[in-house]
Each structure stands twice: as structure tokens, then as C-alpha cells.
Design an enzyme around this catalytic site. Structure first.
Site, PDB file in Angstrom:
ATOM      1  N   GLY A 216       0.759  -1.053  -0.155  1.00  0.00           N
ATOM      2  CA  GLY A 216       0.214  -0.046  -0.018  1.00  0.00           C
ATOM      3  C   GLY A 216       0.973   1.230   0.000  1.00  0.00           C
ATOM      4  O   GLY A 216       1.977   1.293  -0.660  1.00  0.00           O
ATOM      5  N   SER A 217       0.373   2.147   0.576  1.00  0.00           N
ATOM      6  CA  SER A 217       0.962   3.546   0.720  1.00  0.00           C
ATOM      7  C   SER A 217       2.319   3.768   1.399  1.00  0.00           C
ATOM      8  O   SER A 217       3.140   4.517   1.120  1.00  0.00           O
ATOM      9  CB  SER A 217       0.141   4.604   1.208  1.00  0.00           C
ATOM     10  OG  SER A 217      -0.917   4.951   0.434  1.00  0.00           O
ATOM     11  N   THR A 218       2.852   2.734   2.022  1.00  0.00           N
ATOM     12  CA  THR A 218       4.282   2.505   2.617  1.00  0.00           C
ATOM     13  C   THR A 218       5.334   2.755   1.386  1.00  0.00           C
ATOM     14  O   THR A 218       6.350   3.326   1.377  1.00  0.00           O
ATOM     15  CB  THR A 218       4.591   1.535   3.426  1.00  0.00           C
ATOM     16  OG1 THR A 218       4.127   0.256   2.939  1.00  0.00           O
ATOM     17  CG2 THR A 218       3.541   1.538   4.749  1.00  0.00           C
ATOM     18  N   LYS A 220       5.050   4.093  -1.184  1.00  0.00           N
ATOM     19  CA  LYS A 220       5.216   5.474  -1.696  1.00  0.00           C
ATOM     20  C   LYS A 220       6.566   6.147  -1.263  1.00  0.00           C
ATOM     21  O   LYS A 220       7.022   7.250  -2.068  1.00  0.00           O
ATOM     22  CB  LYS A 220       4.113   6.553  -1.238  1.00  0.00           C
ATOM     23  CG  LYS A 220       2.552   6.361  -2.039  1.00  0.00           C
ATOM     24  CD  LYS A 220       1.550   6.966  -1.305  1.00  0.00           C
ATOM     25  CE  LYS A 220       0.347   6.469  -1.783  1.00  0.00           C
ATOM     26  NZ  LYS A 220      -0.762   7.269  -1.286  1.00  0.00           N
TER      27      LYS A 220
END
Length: 481
Positions: A216-218, A220
Site C-alpha cells: 500500500g502507501s508505505t 510511496k
């Protein structure tokens, strides 16, 4: 008469050579395989007849062999087995061994090459052989904080000392009690194994090292690192629509809650602070999948790892089209990462861009307490430049100070972090992620937390709400130790 005798002699010579060859093959070439065969009862009796070395955490044995009055001689026992099961694994007469019990078996049994002179001394003096002690890097306070933080939720926590790679906490839930498998009662050990193997969450498999998840957004952080390493800065503005239309398809990417990200365009730093999906999706397509993959590999993706237990490869997929690249840039599509990997990403940023090789064994100590081997910290890669690492640190501080990760705040300590809420299969609650390091100006610990399917919060879970408080507790435990 001479011809028949010569033929007979030749046959006898061939048979003799074949016999000697077969004996040599069995005794030397096949010996390691035969010795390690779980069906070899002689090996079991030989191993259990000598005291197996302990696995030690901060001076205390969390796994050790005690003398028993049966045909084996010694039995393995574990203290606080559930808390340390992802570290020790188990050692069973029926089902073999896992984790450190398996990876450090040569040292624990005393058969390792580094223990040659110890074995020679025992042979000369007639002293009964004993295995060596394996002293781990685990910090008890951090391990307990991680285990208590996860509670009855399924997930994992990994904590690393960024400057060395020493693993300070390694927890997987649900855990298990290795004592149930270490019993010499074969029927009881088999029954316990069957129950654990069929239990929800597969307790025997470490979620921290042997399971991969969409990060997920980790992820990014990796996409942002790619941008900064390729000419962008934290203040570079990028598009941030409310909905990102993906080319070559009718698919779209939206933001959490369905809204916008505050402004359009938006700086990369602000996009990370509020975890803007559409901005990072567009950024991913602008950078291209090859650039992101190259950066991910510098952080450790697509490579195997031993700590000395095996860690499965984290994966950034190959041959992506534009929509797939956009999804991958926000840690979805087929991107997969272990909690160990995401802790490594945070640790590399914390260590001025240098990724140290993670490890769980500090030293091996013979039965006479002499040190026979010590693990020296080693560089795994230069993940990003020091300048990029500093920019990422400042951006991650924004996440915790006023962004999606405020639940990780610690009074008097600057925490740099990134949240993640990863979509999984349709109809299932998302995974809650958080990765961080602290103190930001002198990092002592980097941590990654995953709570599978939102844990007790289910569909209401976010990484900031569910995983960040667990990371905060682990960080506090390390800083207070």
C-alpha cells in the site's frame, strides 16, 4: 587356464572397485544428506544425546536443552515461547526444526566449522560434547512491546537498528508455543503440529519474514525516492486530481475517502504527508516502471535474504503498462513486500541512504564461554544518496507531525514515518501498515508494522489508526532501554 583366471581376476577387481566406490559414496558424498534425513534415528539419538546449545536474548536463554530420563537424554524447552516463536522456531523429534533452531543448527549442535577446535579438545579430554550458545540481537523490551501491541490481531512487527542492521524485534502473530512440538511424546507432538498447521493464520509460518503483502502507501517512500534520485525535489509540483483516469483503460485511481488532496497541483512532500494516491499514481507513470523497479531493488526488493533465517523475496513486478505502473507506484497491483522489507526501507532512509544487512545473531559462544564467531555489520547497498535520504526524512516528519501518522507522535522525540492502507482481495478489509524511524536526527530504531485485514477495526482500519500506535510503542521501548 590363464585366460579364465585373468577374466576372474578382472571381474573380482571390478567388483572390489565398485564396492570401495559405493562405500566412499555413502560415507563421504551422501553422508550429509543421510545425517540430515529426519528418518535417521541414529542422528536423532546422537543430537538429543548431547546438550544442544541455548538461544539467548539479552543474557537469558529463551530456548535450551534440559536433561531428561528417557532414551533421548535431553529435551528442548522454551521460555515465553509465543513471544519468541518467530525468532526461535521449534526443534522437534518428529517435525524437524524451523527459524533459528534450523538456521543455526550447526552451532547449536556443536558441529559448525568454527567449533572444530572445541570438538577436538572434547575428543582429547574425553569431555562430553555440548552445543554452542547463539546470542541474538533481540531487545526484550521491544519484542514484548511488539507482541503486546499486536495482541490477538494477525500481523507482524520488525524493528531494526539502522546503523548496524541488528534486528531488535521480530514478531509474528498468531504465534505458537514451541514446547508443544518439542515433547518426546511422538503422538502429542504430531497432534500439536497438525492443530497448528491447520489453525487460522498459519502460526508456524512467520508473517515477518516468510509472507508478502501489498505494501500500500508505505511503498510511496520508494516512489518518492525514485523521483528525488531522478531530478525531482520535495517541492516539485505534480498533478493531483480528485480522480486519476488511467490511460489504455477505463480504470481510475481515487484517494482515501473519495476526496481531493487539498490542492492540484501538489508538492511531492505534501502528497506524501496526506498520502495522495492520484498524485503518486501520476508520478509513477511519469517516472516509468523501470526507474521505480531499479530503485526498489536498491532497497532490497527482488533479492533473497538470510538473517540467518530465510526471508522470502519482496517483489516489484516486471513488464508493466502505464495503468499497472500507476497502481504499483502506490503499492498495489502485484507489488508484494515482507514486513522485513519495509523495515529495511525505513532503516536505509534513516542511515543516510545506506542499507545495512539485517541480522539476528550477534555472536556464537562455545560451552566454555569463549566467543567463536561474531557478526560484523555489513553494507547491503547504497539505496539513495544522503541528500535524498534527508529530503525523505523531512517528508516523513511531516507525515507524523501533521499528516496521516499523528498517532505515532512521541513527546520530545521526532518520529519520521509513513502510513499505508493496502487493499487486498475484494470484500476483505484492507491491511493496516506503518513504517517509521526515530529519533529523526539520530535514528536508533526503524520499525515496520502490519495488521492484517485491519485487525479488530476491520474495514474501519487505516495504517495511521491501527498500526502507528504499535510502532510508537516499539520505538518507545527501544529508546527507553
Amino acid at each position: 587356464m590363464n585366460t579364465p583366471l585373468r577374466r576372474l581376476a578382472t571381474v573380482m577387481l571390478v567388483m572390489f572397485v565398485a564396492l570401495m566406490g559405493a562405500s566412499t559414496w555413502v560415507q563421504y558424498v551422501k553422508a550429509p544428506e543421510l545425517n540430515s534425513d529426519s528418518r535417521n534415528v541414529r542422528t536423532l539419538y546422537r543430537e538429543y544425546g548431547n546438550a544442544r546449545g541455548p538461544i539467548v536474548v539479552a543474557g537469558d536463554a529463551v530456548a535450551q536443552s534440559v536433561k531428561v530420563d528417557d532414551s533421548y537424554g535431553y529435551q528442548r524447552t522454551y521460555s515465553d515461547g509465543d513471544t519468541y516463536s518467530a525468532v526461535t522456531g521449534f526443534y522437534s523429534i518428529v517435525h524437524g526444526s524451523t527459524q533459528l533452531e534450523h538456521a543455526a543448527n550447526d552451532a547449536l549442535t556443536g558441529r559448525g566449522d568454527q567449533l572444530f577446535f572445541t570438538r577436538l579438545r572434547d575428543l582429547i579430554t574425553g569431555r562430553k560434547p555440548e552445543g554452542a550458545a547463539v546470542e541474538t540481537t533481540i531487545l526484550p523490551a521491544a519484542q514484548r512491546a511488539a507482541r503486546e501491541g499486536l495482541g490477538d490481531q494477525q500481523g507482524a512487527v520488525v524493528a531494526i537498528e539502522p546503523s548496524t542492521g541488528r534486528i531488535l524485534a521480530l514478531v509474528s502473530t498468531p504465534g505458537f508455543d514451541p514446547n508443544a512440538l518439542a515433547t518426546h511424546d511422538v503422538a502429542a507432538a504430531s497432534s500439536a503440529y497438525t492443530q497448528l498447521a491447520g489453525a487460522d493464520g498459519n502460526p508456524l509460518r512467520s508473517n515477518a519474514t516468510l509472507e508478502t503483502y501489498p505494501p500500500g502507501s508505505t511503498f510511496k517512500l520508494v516512489t518518492a525516492a525514485t523521483a528525488l534520485e531522478n531530478g525531482y525535489t520535495a517541492d516539485t509540483e505534480i498533478p493531483a486530481p480528485t480522480v486519476l483516469d488511467l490511460p489504455q483503460s477505463s480504470a481510475t485511481i481515487g484517494n482515501f475517502g473519495g476526496g481531493g488532496c487539498g490542492s492540484d497541483p501538489i508538492t511531492i512532500a505534501e502528497a506524501l504527508r496526506v498520502s495522495c494516491n492520484t498524485a503518486f499514481g501520476q508520478l509513477g507513470m511519469d517516472l516509468g516502471d523501470d526507474a521505480i523497479r531499479e530503485q526498489a531493488e536498491k532497497f532490497g526488493f527482488d533479492s533473497g535474504l538470510t538473517i540467518p533465517m530465510d526471508v522470502v523475496k519482496s517483489v516489484f513486478p516486471a513488464d508493466l503498462n502505464a495503468p499497472q505502473t500507476a497502481q504499483s507506484a502506490i503499492g498495489q497491483f502485484d507489488v508484494r513486500a515482507t514486513p522485513m522489507q519495509m523495515a529495511m526501507v525505513a532503516a536505509a532512509i534513516a542511515n543516510d541512504g545506506v542499507l545495512m544487512k539485517p541480522y539476528t545473531v550477534d555472536r556464537v559462544r562455545a560451552a566454555d564461554l569463549s566467543v567463536v564467531s561474531t557478526t560484523e555489520p555489513s553494507v547491503l547497498s547504497r539505496a539513495v544518496s544522503a541528500s535524498t535520504a534527508q529530503q525523505l526524512t523531512d517528508m516523513m516528519l511531516g507525515v507524523v507531525n501533521s499528516g496521516t501518522g499523528t498517532a505515532a507522535q512521541i513527546s520530545g522525540v521526532q518520529v519520521a514515518g509513513k502510513t499505508g492502507t493496502a487493499q487486498t482481495t475484494e470484500g476483505a478489509a484492507p491491511h493496516a501498515w506503518f513504517t517509521a524511524f526515530a529519533p529523526a536526527d539520530n535514528p536508533q530504531v526503524a520499525v515496520a508494522v502490519i495488521v492484517e485485514h485491519g485487525g479488530n477495526a476491520g474495514n474501519e482500519a487505516t495504517g495511521g489508526r491501527i498500526a502507528a500506535p504499535i510502532a510508537r510503542a516499539v520505538i518507545e521501548a527501544v529508546l527507553n532501554s
